[in-house]
Design a protein around this motif. Structure first.
Motif, PDB file in Angstrom:
ATOM      1  N   GLY A  45      11.010  33.400   7.462  1.00 27.81           N
ATOM      2  CA  GLY A  45       9.655  34.332   7.270  1.00 27.81           C
ATOM      3  C   GLY A  45       8.420  33.040   7.347  1.00 27.81           C
ATOM      4  O   GLY A  45       8.349  32.133   7.598  1.00 27.81           O
ATOM      5  N   ASP A  46       7.304  33.664   6.858  1.00 29.14           N
ATOM      6  CA  ASP A  46       6.232  32.765   6.689  1.00 29.14           C
ATOM      7  C   ASP A  46       6.097  32.165   5.503  1.00 29.14           C
ATOM      8  O   ASP A  46       6.491  32.450   4.492  1.00 29.14           O
ATOM      9  CB  ASP A  46       4.965  33.801   6.657  1.00 29.14           C
ATOM     10  CG  ASP A  46       4.723  34.441   7.990  1.00 29.14           C
ATOM     11  OD1 ASP A  46       5.389  34.137   8.858  1.00 29.14           O
ATOM     12  OD2 ASP A  46       4.194  35.585   8.087  1.00 29.14           O
ATOM     13  N   ASP A  47       5.591  30.893   5.359  1.00 30.96           N
ATOM     14  CA  ASP A  47       5.137  30.069   4.110  1.00 30.96           C
ATOM     15  C   ASP A  47       6.413  29.957   3.510  1.00 30.96           C
ATOM     16  O   ASP A  47       6.718  29.623   2.450  1.00 30.96           O
ATOM     17  CB  ASP A  47       4.179  31.124   2.954  1.00 30.96           C
ATOM     18  CG  ASP A  47       2.843  31.479   3.860  1.00 30.96           C
ATOM     19  OD1 ASP A  47       2.249  30.365   4.345  1.00 30.96           O
ATOM     20  OD2 ASP A  47       2.621  32.816   3.862  1.00 30.96           O
ATOM     21  N   VAL A  48       7.388  29.463   4.308  1.00 30.01           N
ATOM     22  CA  VAL A  48       8.680  28.808   3.895  1.00 30.01           C
ATOM     23  C   VAL A  48       8.478  27.280   3.882  1.00 30.01           C
ATOM     24  O   VAL A  48       7.943  26.583   4.742  1.00 30.01           O
ATOM     25  CB  VAL A  48       9.923  29.274   4.585  1.00 30.01           C
ATOM     26  CG1 VAL A  48      11.313  28.569   4.328  1.00 30.01           C
ATOM     27  CG2 VAL A  48      10.052  30.776   4.723  1.00 30.01           C
ATOM     28  N   MET A  49       9.236  26.612   2.657  1.00 34.72           N
ATOM     29  CA  MET A  49       9.412  25.215   2.721  1.00 34.72           C
ATOM     30  C   MET A  49      10.641  24.750   2.512  1.00 34.72           C
ATOM     31  O   MET A  49      11.539  25.417   1.569  1.00 34.72           O
ATOM     32  CB  MET A  49       8.493  24.757   1.676  1.00 34.72           C
ATOM     33  CG  MET A  49       8.362  23.473   1.355  1.00 34.72           C
ATOM     34  SD  MET A  49       7.065  22.751   0.114  1.00 34.72           S
ATOM     35  CE  MET A  49       7.499  20.840   0.085  1.00 34.72           C
ATOM     36  N   LEU A  50      10.990  23.932   3.139  1.00 35.18           N
ATOM     37  CA  LEU A  50      12.534  23.281   3.131  1.00 35.18           C
ATOM     38  C   LEU A  50      12.187  21.774   2.845  1.00 35.18           C
ATOM     39  O   LEU A  50      11.300  20.999   3.273  1.00 35.18           O
ATOM     40  CB  LEU A  50      13.300  23.420   4.356  1.00 35.18           C
ATOM     41  CG  LEU A  50      13.297  24.652   4.993  1.00 35.18           C
ATOM     42  CD1 LEU A  50      14.153  24.462   6.347  1.00 35.18           C
ATOM     43  CD2 LEU A  50      14.060  25.684   4.089  1.00 35.18           C
ATOM     44  N   TYR A  51      13.012  21.229   1.993  1.00 31.16           N
ATOM     45  CA  TYR A  51      12.896  19.933   1.470  1.00 31.16           C
ATOM     46  C   TYR A  51      14.192  19.069   2.600  1.00 31.16           C
ATOM     47  O   TYR A  51      15.291  20.015   3.184  1.00 31.16           O
ATOM     48  CB  TYR A  51      13.303  19.447   0.139  1.00 31.16           C
ATOM     49  CG  TYR A  51      12.080  19.825  -0.624  1.00 31.16           C
ATOM     50  CD1 TYR A  51      11.199  18.843  -0.783  1.00 31.16           C
ATOM     51  CD2 TYR A  51      11.694  21.324  -1.051  1.00 31.16           C
ATOM     52  CE1 TYR A  51       9.888  19.323  -1.652  1.00 31.16           C
ATOM     53  CE2 TYR A  51      10.778  21.325  -1.876  1.00 31.16           C
ATOM     54  CZ  TYR A  51       9.669  20.172  -2.257  1.00 31.16           C
ATOM     55  OH  TYR A  51       8.720  20.505  -2.783  1.00 31.16           O
ATOM     56  N   HIS A  52      14.435  17.960   2.530  1.00 31.36           N
ATOM     57  CA  HIS A  52      15.247  17.205   3.559  1.00 31.36           C
ATOM     58  C   HIS A  52      16.465  17.626   3.016  1.00 31.36           C
ATOM     59  O   HIS A  52      17.062  17.925   1.875  1.00 31.36           O
ATOM     60  CB  HIS A  52      14.957  15.566   3.408  1.00 31.36           C
ATOM     61  CG  HIS A  52      15.280  15.018   2.060  1.00 31.36           C
ATOM     62  ND1 HIS A  52      14.200  15.166   0.837  1.00 31.36           N
ATOM     63  CD2 HIS A  52      16.275  14.482   1.329  1.00 31.36           C
ATOM     64  CE1 HIS A  52      14.876  14.563  -0.048  1.00 31.36           C
ATOM     65  NE2 HIS A  52      15.881  14.165   0.298  1.00 31.36           N
ATOM     66  N   GLY A  53      17.472  17.340   4.286  1.00 33.06           N
ATOM     67  CA  GLY A  53      19.171  17.568   3.841  1.00 33.06           C
ATOM     68  C   GLY A  53      19.457  19.236   3.769  1.00 33.06           C
ATOM     69  O   GLY A  53      20.638  19.566   3.682  1.00 33.06           O
ATOM     70  N   VAL A  54      18.357  20.110   3.989  1.00 40.60           N
ATOM     71  CA  VAL A  54      18.969  21.705   4.149  1.00 40.60           C
ATOM     72  C   VAL A  54      19.329  22.048   5.253  1.00 40.60           C
ATOM     73  O   VAL A  54      19.092  21.585   6.466  1.00 40.60           O
ATOM     74  CB  VAL A  54      17.488  22.098   3.726  1.00 40.60           C
ATOM     75  CG1 VAL A  54      17.691  23.961   3.955  1.00 40.60           C
ATOM     76  CG2 VAL A  54      16.910  21.961   2.186  1.00 40.60           C
ATOM     77  N   THR A  55      20.505  22.862   5.007  1.00 40.82           N
ATOM     78  CA  THR A  55      21.279  23.516   6.040  1.00 40.82           C
ATOM     79  C   THR A  55      21.228  25.023   6.059  1.00 40.82           C
ATOM     80  O   THR A  55      21.325  25.795   4.929  1.00 40.82           O
ATOM     81  CB  THR A  55      22.841  23.154   6.086  1.00 40.82           C
ATOM     82  OG1 THR A  55      22.957  21.691   6.241  1.00 40.82           O
ATOM     83  CG2 THR A  55      23.482  23.812   6.988  1.00 40.82           C
ATOM     84  N   LEU A  56      20.597  25.775   7.126  1.00 39.81           N
ATOM     85  CA  LEU A  56      20.901  27.013   7.105  1.00 39.81           C
ATOM     86  C   LEU A  56      21.850  27.420   8.294  1.00 39.81           C
ATOM     87  O   LEU A  56      21.875  27.389   9.414  1.00 39.81           O
ATOM     88  CB  LEU A  56      19.447  27.634   7.377  1.00 39.81           C
ATOM     89  CG  LEU A  56      18.168  27.424   6.772  1.00 39.81           C
ATOM     90  CD1 LEU A  56      16.867  27.833   7.516  1.00 39.81           C
ATOM     91  CD2 LEU A  56      18.385  27.947   5.120  1.00 39.81           C
ATOM     92  N   GLY A  57      23.140  27.406   7.717  1.00 48.61           N
ATOM     93  CA  GLY A  57      24.149  27.335   8.599  1.00 48.61           C
ATOM     94  C   GLY A  57      25.000  28.634   8.589  1.00 48.61           C
ATOM     95  O   GLY A  57      24.843  29.491   7.648  1.00 48.61           O
ATOM     96  N   GLY A  58      25.896  28.472   9.300  1.00 46.71           N
ATOM     97  CA  GLY A  58      26.944  29.702   9.613  1.00 46.71           C
ATOM     98  C   GLY A  58      28.470  29.572   9.039  1.00 46.71           C
ATOM     99  O   GLY A  58      28.662  28.451   8.642  1.00 46.71           O
TER     100      GLY A  58
END
Length: 195
Positions: free
Chosen positions: A106-119
Motif C-alpha cells: 500500500g501507500d506510505d510503507v517503510m521497509l528497512y534493510h534485509g526485509v523479505t516479502l517472500g512466498g
C-alpha cells in the motif's frame, strides 16, 4: 484518454518530489534533496521498479525482468516487476530487500534493510504478502506467504511473520506474535524494544 507526454513528465516529477518528501519524513539523515536523489538505493530501486512494472503490465516480461535485475545489481534491492507497490514507498538503506512477484504494498510503507516479502508456495497463485498502507517492517524481518499486514501494523526487526497481523498491531519474534495494538491504537509501540 491517453495523457500527452508533457503530462506524463509532470506526473513523474510530482512522484519524485513525493518520494523525496517521504524520505525526509522517515530518515533523519535525509537532509538534502540532491544528496537523496543521487545516493538513495531504496529510491533508485522503487523508481526503476515503476518502469519495470509498467513494462510487465504491458506484456514486455523479459525487458521488465532484465531491468529489475539491473536495478538489483546496482542497488542491492530485488523487486519483482509483477509486484504492485503504492505511493511514498520508502526503503531505508535497502541492501538485501526482496519483494516477490505477487506482493501488494500500500501507500506510505517503510521497509528497512534485509526485509523479505517472500512466498511459501511453488504454485502460480497469490503467494506473497499483502502489506496495507502505513506499515513499517524492521530490519531483517521476513514476511512469508499470502499473509496480510493490516493498515499501520509494525513488524519488529528479524521477526518471521507467517500469519496475518491486525491493523495497528506490532508483531515480533520467531515465529512472530502480536505484542501490541488493537486496544490502544493511539500508542505507537517501537518494535525494536521486543528484540
Amino acid at each position: 484518454m491517453a495523457k500527452n507526454p508533457l503530462d506524463r513528465v509532470m506526473d513523474a516529477v510530482a512522484t519524485v518530489r513525493e518520494d523525496l518528501a517521504a524520505a525526509h519524513r522517515r530518515d533523519p539523515a535525509a537532509t538534502d534533496d540532491l544528496a537523496i536523489l543521487l545516493t538513495s538505493p531504496g529510491l533508485h530501486a522503487i523508481w526503476t521498479h515503476r518502469v519495470a512494472h509498467r513494462l510487465w503490465a504491458r506484456g514486455a516480461r523479459l525487458p521488465a525482468l532484465v531491468l529489475a535485475q539491473g536495478a538489483r545489481s546496482v542497488t542491492g534491492v530485488e523487486i519483482h516487476p509483477g509486484a504492485r507497490i503504492g505511493r511514498r514507498f520508502f526503503i531505508d538503506h535497502g541492501m538485501g530487500v526482496v519483494v516477490g512477484e505477487t506482493a501488494e504494498v500500500g501507500d506510505d510503507v517503510m521497509l528497512y534493510h534485509g526485509v523479505t516479502l517472500g512466498g511459501r508456495s511453488m504454485d502460480r497463485v497469490k503467494r506473497h504478502p499483502t502489506v496495507e498502507s502505513g506499515v513499517t517492517i524492521g530490519a531483517g524481518a521476513r514476511v512469508l506467504g499470502p499473509v496480510v499486514l493490516g493498515e499501520g501494523a509494525q513488524v519488529g526487526a528479524n521477526a518471521v511473520v507467517v500469519k496475518d497481523v491486525p491493523a495497528g498491531a506490532t508483531a515480533v519474534g520467531i515465529p512472530a506474535t502480536v505484542r501490541a495494538g488493537g486496544a490502544h491504537p493511539d500508542v505507537q509501540m517501537d518494535p525494536a524494544i521486543w528484540i
